[in-house]
Design a protein around this motif. Structure first.
Motif, short mmCIF file in Angstrom:
data_model
loop_
_atom_site.label_atom_id
_atom_site.label_comp_id
_atom_site.label_asym_id
_atom_site.label_seq_id
_atom_site.Cartn_x
_atom_site.Cartn_y
_atom_site.Cartn_z
N LYS A 118 24.71 -28.75 0.92
CA LYS A 118 23.84 -29.12 -0.26
C LYS A 118 23.51 -30.70 -0.24
N SER B 235 29.80 -25.84 2.55
CA SER B 235 28.85 -25.49 1.56
C SER B 235 28.33 -26.74 0.99
N GLY C 279 26.55 -16.76 4.70
CA GLY C 279 27.64 -16.80 3.85
C GLY C 279 29.12 -17.26 4.29
N ASP C 280 30.12 -16.60 3.82
CA ASP C 280 31.20 -17.05 4.20
C ASP C 280 31.82 -16.60 5.44
N TYR D 250 34.97 -23.71 3.92
CA TYR D 250 33.94 -22.99 3.44
C TYR D 250 33.14 -24.00 2.26
N GLU D 251 34.10 -24.26 1.52
CA GLU D 251 33.61 -25.17 0.24
C GLU D 251 33.04 -26.19 0.95
N TYR E 118 28.74 -19.68 9.88
CA TYR E 118 28.40 -20.54 8.84
C TYR E 118 29.12 -22.02 9.07
#
Length: 624
Positions: A578, A574, A497-498, A570-571, A502
RNA sequence: GCCCCGAUAGCUCAGCUGGAUAGAGCAGCGGACUUCUAAUCCGCAGGUCGAAGGUUCGAAUCCUUCUCGGGGUGCCA
């Protein structure tokens, strides 16, 4: 969103769209005042609405008495989106009057290409400002504890963001190296030296212990008085208390005498003070370095360096009738603030407000600060409000060009333990920062070993260190600084997670991909000039996020809020994850041009991630 | 008493300065590993945004009042 009045090609599609929409608005509503011509361009919340949206129709329609959707239709008719977006139609209008825009793949590609430079789309300001950032603020003879973590980590990040934006940053660590408490430690060292103790090997931990003992002696006076008030005349207690008061008085007198000696430059006192200074700063700066902050000896501006400036400063304030006597003390009263700022005690001593006024004078006048940022605990809110107001009243905030410097207190909340009380050690004392970092490293090391059983110790150690610092720092930087937060190793090192890890993992994956590519004989350098492939939604989403980087850095700097950059990274990480899952790069069956396009996008995302981490002061790793 | 700050999912937090059906992570349930590193990804479930008014075409976001929690408040720093 600012209007780009020059006719230059711009990196940012949002800025281009802004221009096009504004032009269309002027055609449709010719007599609209300039300040109302706003395109309100923003990224779409959801991919199904396209890439960007303009919310301009609603407020303007209201103004000119039209239905928002009718106005939106007229704007669509008038607008020229050639070369940037898919043609707009009735279908582009949604809800109350939103206009949805999808970029042309080639426009997205060329915007990415423009961003793909050393600056990553962040252009230096036309007029760089000098920004002084107050960070860290340790005290002599005391070890750094968790209370110093935020000022150091957040302050350094705030400084780095301004540097990244191209401003001239001057860090200042307001070291608590002056006053009676320090004099007491000097006094104690003198006594020890007289008793034959070798002071050359004394450690900061020992100094810290001495500080506590002498501090307690000093407090005995007031504590004893409190007890007398409560207990009243109890013969036995009174005798005991009288002894304690006598002890405290004696200690206090010696401390006062030592302070006088120190202030008048007594050779031995100064030598012992210097010893304390060196031991403390060596240890504290080592911790700052370990935390990957750019705080060094040259940034230290101790309270002692202001000592010769305080007297003249106070005299200046008296002469100009800015400071007035009140109940024996000297105060400055400022409009809108009930509490006066006390700058001289009844006994003639100066206070921290006095030193802070001198600091503002120096930081604006001497260092040329256009802006002075104080990264200090929120409990100092009133103090800085007072000092800023007093400085303004005295004109100490006026810089060489005659304009007032911007003084800001970028306050932050408290770190709590699991019990929702300020984080302390089990014995109730301040938690030593080095110990805390050691534990973080130990925990990180265990996880790294678990994930990489074959990794040699020599490689694991630096990785564990970086992962731990990233975890601790990211946890501190990623929430709004004004808020308190609960410190939890488990959460920050959970590696899910955040979290800092990560981010590091995302970076390590790209690095690994690049190593693999080289192993397979792929010409990675050639891929740096490849056409971006924008076929897959995951690529598109990643590309759009990359393009937002300059705007995010700017917003982070404008508000001095590092958590904005954390949230963005983080975005981005993330979306990369993906993309990584959905868009094979080096796997069999991927054609060469797709491979190279994806490789280039990966490398660009990597550079943004690394640049972002670097701008926050978060260390990164090659593999983990 | 006065002043400052906070309150969003069971927990920890975001919410791009007023925009569409309020988003993540953890915890829970169900999927995806002979891997370009599964420290990952996908799906399900979970919220009258502390309360009440107000402004607005439109409010978690702006204004007022209140409740709860934290902090500060004349000679420490």
């Amino acid at each position: 969103m600012s209007t780009n009045t020059q006719n230059q090609p711009t990196l940012d599609p949002a800025a281009t769209l802004d221009d096009r929409f504004c032009a269309a608005i002027r055609v449709v509503v010719p007599d609209l005042p300039d300040d109302q011509v706003k395109a309100h361009i923003g990224p779409s919340r959801q991919p199904k609405f396209g890439d960007f949206q303009s919310n301009c129709a609603m407020p303007i329609a209201k103004r000119v008495g039209m239905k928002p959707r009718d106005l939106a239709a007229k704007i669509i008719e008038a607008i020229d989106v050639s070369g940037i977006a898919q043609p707009l139609s009735e279908e582009s209008i949604a809800g109350p009057g939103f206009i949805n825009v999808s970029l042309l793949p080639e426009a997205l590609g060329s915007a990415l290409g423009a961003l793909d430079s050393d600056e990553l789309g962040i252009t230096p300001p036309a007029h760089p400002k000098t920004i002084v950032v107050d960070v860290c603020g340790v005290n002599l003879a005391k070890q750094m504890h968790v209370g110093h973590l935020r000022s150091t980590v957040i302050g350094d990040a705030i400084a780095r963001v301004q540097e990244r934006l191209g401003h001239c940053v001057k860090r200042q660590s307001h070291v608590g190296d002056w006053g009676r408490p320090i004099a007491m430690v000097v006094e104690e060292l003198a006594v020890m030296e007289d008793a034959g103790t070798d002071l050359s090997t004394i450690s900061l931990a020992e100094l810290n212990a001495i500080y506590k003992v002498v501090g307690a002696k000093c407090k005995a006076e007031t504590k004893a008085l409190e007890i007398i008030m409560k207990v009243g005349g109890h013969a036995k207690a009174e005798i005991e208390l009288e002894e304690r008061i006598a002890d405290a008085d004696a200690a206090m007198d010696k401390a006062k005498a030592r302070l006088v000696a120190l202030q008048s430059g007594d050779e031995r006192s100064v030598r012992l003070w210097q010893l304390i200074y060196d031991i403390t700063m060596t240890a504290c700066l080592a911790t700052c370095q370990r935390l990957n902050t750019n705080i060094t000896d040259e940034h230290s501006a101790g309270e002692s360096t202001y000592r010769d400036e305080l007297g003249p400063l106070v005299q200046d304030l008296i002469d100009r009738k800015i400071a007035v006597e009140d109940d024996g003390a000297l105060v400055v009263r400022c409009e809108g603030i009930k509490e006066p700022t006390i700058i001289r005690k009844r006994d003639g001593g100066f206070l921290y407000a006095t030193t802070d006024l001198a600091a503002i004078k120096r930081r604006v006048g001497k260092l040329g600060g256009d802006e002075v940022v104080y990264c200090v605990d929120s409990r100092q809110g009133l103090h800085f409000k007072q000092v800023f107001a007093a400085a303004h009243k005295a004109g100490y905030d006026k810089n060489a060009s005659g304009t007032d410097a911007v003084l800001v207190h970028t306050m932050f909340g408290t770190i709590f333990g699991e019990d929702n009380k300020p984080l302390k050690s089990r014995s109730g004392e301040n938690l030593n920062l080095s110990d805390l970092l050691d534990e973080a490293v130990a925990r990180a090391s265990a996880s790294v070993a678990e994930k990489n059983p074959d990794m040699p110790e020599s490689e694991r150690q630096p990785i564990s260190e970086a992962v731990a610092m990233a975890a601790v720092k990211y946890a501190d930087l990623s929430t709004e600084r004004i808020k308190d937060y609960v410190f939890s190793f488990d959460r920050m090192l959970a590696f899910e997670g955040d979290t800092g890890p990560y981010m590091l993992y995302a970076i390590a994956r790209v690095k690994n991909m690049l190593r693999k590519a080289a192993d397979k004989g792929v010409d990675v350098d050639a891929a740096k000039n490849a056409e971006f492939s924008m076929a897959d939604p995951a690529e598109r989403a990643l590309a759009l996020m990359v393009l937002r980087y300059p705007t995010i850095i700017q917003a982070t700097g404008d508000n001095h809020e590092p958590h904005r950059l954390c949230g963005y990274l983080y975005e981005l990480a993330s979306l990369f994850a993906k993309f990584y899952e959905q868009c094979p790069v080096l796997k069999d069956g991927v054609d060469e041009s797709t491979r190279d396009g994806r490789l280039r996008l990966s490398m660009l995302a990597l550079r943004v991630l690394q640049d972002g981490c670097n701008t926050l002061g978060i260390p990164t790793v090659e593999r983990m």
